[in-house]
Design an enzyme around this catalytic site. Structure first.
Site, mmCIF file in Angstrom:
data_model
loop_
_atom_site.group_PDB
_atom_site.id
_atom_site.type_symbol
_atom_site.label_atom_id
_atom_site.label_comp_id
_atom_site.label_asym_id
_atom_site.label_seq_id
_atom_site.Cartn_x
_atom_site.Cartn_y
_atom_site.Cartn_z
ATOM 1 N N TYR A 1 43.963 35.501 53.838
ATOM 2 C CA TYR A 1 42.680 34.810 53.752
ATOM 3 C C TYR A 1 42.470 34.106 52.415
ATOM 4 C CZ TYR A 1 40.487 39.223 51.888
ATOM 5 O OH TYR A 1 40.127 40.354 51.195
ATOM 6 N N GLU A 2 41.538 33.172 52.452
ATOM 7 C CA GLU A 2 41.272 32.265 51.323
ATOM 8 C C GLU A 2 42.538 31.538 50.867
ATOM 9 O OE1 GLU A 2 38.346 33.218 48.391
ATOM 10 O OE2 GLU A 2 37.579 34.878 49.594
ATOM 11 N N GLY A 3 43.332 31.169 51.861
ATOM 12 C CA GLY A 3 44.580 30.460 51.613
ATOM 13 C C GLY A 3 45.762 31.382 51.699
ATOM 14 N N ARG B 1 39.397 32.848 45.078
ATOM 15 C CA ARG B 1 40.740 33.416 44.879
ATOM 16 C C ARG B 1 40.780 34.373 43.705
ATOM 17 N NH1 ARG B 1 43.073 27.529 46.505
ATOM 18 N NH2 ARG B 1 43.031 27.927 48.755
#
Length: 380
Positions: free
Chosen positions: A363-365, A244
């Site tokens: 993406y990535e949460g 993140r």
């Protein structure tokens, strides 16, 4: 508290900016238009040492910190978000897990060529029914003598077929074990039973590769287990926390690039007998853009510093990723608005930046998942 960057950081920023403007910028629109991944771009980033920024020299790295890494991703994202994504996925997701959890033998075999940029890394977690709910994954790994047998399918994987080394997560235990039912593995391209599925046709980041990873009785050596059996979910979540930082930095870069494009356009575009930058409505937009970008950058550098210092940073990573990604989307949208009708055409880069920005909220949460992470931690 000293917020000034070191001379080394500033030199790195200038070096990456020169590379982005001199090498990436001339063909960024072409890579987007024709939707192709240029491996030469990655190779050049490796030659610049960008693939090894935070790693120790013994592994072929530059021995710098994660602030330096964030600066590099930001500067790439300012010109070519696809290149920023390639580096972020390679370093944060495809390389760091081996650096942290790999054995000495795994580091010598896999880490060094990844750090040196001689090989490209990727991260296989997401599945069709396991996105935000990672524990829903169905890819399985069974131990058979001295080999693990992988079966399953991963989707949306960045760096895709272009990568050489993959961190893949699979179920190795019964559901009753919950998060301890998963393990992580290092898989090499070319392993029998490992193939690639459809390539995604995307709204943005069209200079990157994203496709399915397919495992059909794919046998990998027992020693390719990363960490301990049952640690996979923990490794995945820890990796995403670090990833993140890269997405936040990429988002800051996109916002900065869109802001600069809008600022320059507003100074040149004449309406009603004067540049539109003289209009208070436009000045207010530019002011708000500048404020949000600075806030996002400071949040990103702060979490990068915390990671470099070995301090807890999961909450800060979620905060930075949430704020920076939403800033990137808002700023890009405003940049298109300032350009008016021209901003909706491919003649101006803000149209591409607006498309590129959207994925940072996904993406990535997703932004919703970031709020879940933040909410759960502040309510503990």
């Amino acid at each position: 508290m000293d917020f000034r960057l070191s001379e080394e950081h500033e030199m790195l920023r200038q070096s990456v900016r020169d590379f982005a403007e001199g090498v990436l910028a001339p063909k960024v629109a072409d890579r987007d238009e024709n939707e192709y991944f240029d491996r030469e771009v990655y190779d050049q980033m490796g030659q610049l040492g960008l693939t090894g920024i935070p790693f120790e020299e013994e592994w072929g790295g530059a021995g710098m910190d994660f602030i330096a890494y964030a600066i590099a991703v930001e500067e790439l994202g300012r010109v070519d978000p696809s290149a920023a994504d390639t580096l972020s996925a390679h370093l944060s997701l495809g390389t760091v897990p081996i650096w942290i959890h790999g054995t000495e033998e795994q580091k010598k075999k896999f880490l060094i060529p990844l750090v040196e940029g001689k090989k490209l890394g990727a991260f296989g977690l997401t599945e069709a029914n396991a996105g935000s709910d990672a524990m829903g994954m169905t890819t399985k790994a069974e131990l058979d003598g001295d080999e693990w047998i992988l079966n399953g399918r991963k989707i949306f994987i960045t760096n895709a077929e272009a990568a050489d080394t993959y961190i893949v997560f699979a179920r190795t235990g019964p559901k009753e074990l919950r998060s301890k039912a998963f393990s992580a593995f290092i898989v090499e391209k070319g392993t029998p039973g490992f193939s690639f599925g459809k390539f995604e046709k995307k709204m943005g980041l069209r200079g990157t590769q994203n496709c399915d990873l397919i495992f059909e009785n794919c046998r990998i050596p027992k020693e390719n287990l990363l960490g301990q059996e049952g640690q996979g979910f923990k490794i995945a979540m820890e990796t995403l926390d670090g990833g993140r930082i890269g997405i936040a930095a990429q988002s800051v870069g996109i916002a900065q690039g869109a802001y600069e494009a809008a600022l320059n356009y507003a100074k040149q575009r004449v309406q009603f007998g004067k540049p539109i930058a003289a209009l208070q409505a436009i000045q207010f937009k530019l002011a708000d853009m500048a404020v949000d970008i600075k806030a996002s950058r400071l949040l990103t550098y702060d979490v990068a510093w915390r990671k470099s210092q070995g301090l807890p940073y999961g909450l800060d990573a979620a905060i930075a990723k949430l704020k920076a990604s939403e800033t990137a989307n808002w700023v890009a949208n405003q940049a298109v608005q300032i350009h008016g009708g021209y901003g909706y055409t491919r003649e101006f880069p803000v149209e591409r930046m607006m498309r590129d920005a959207k994925i940072t909220e996904l993406y990535e949460g997703t932004s919703e998942i970031q709020r879940v992470v933040i909410g759960s931690q502040i309510l503990r």
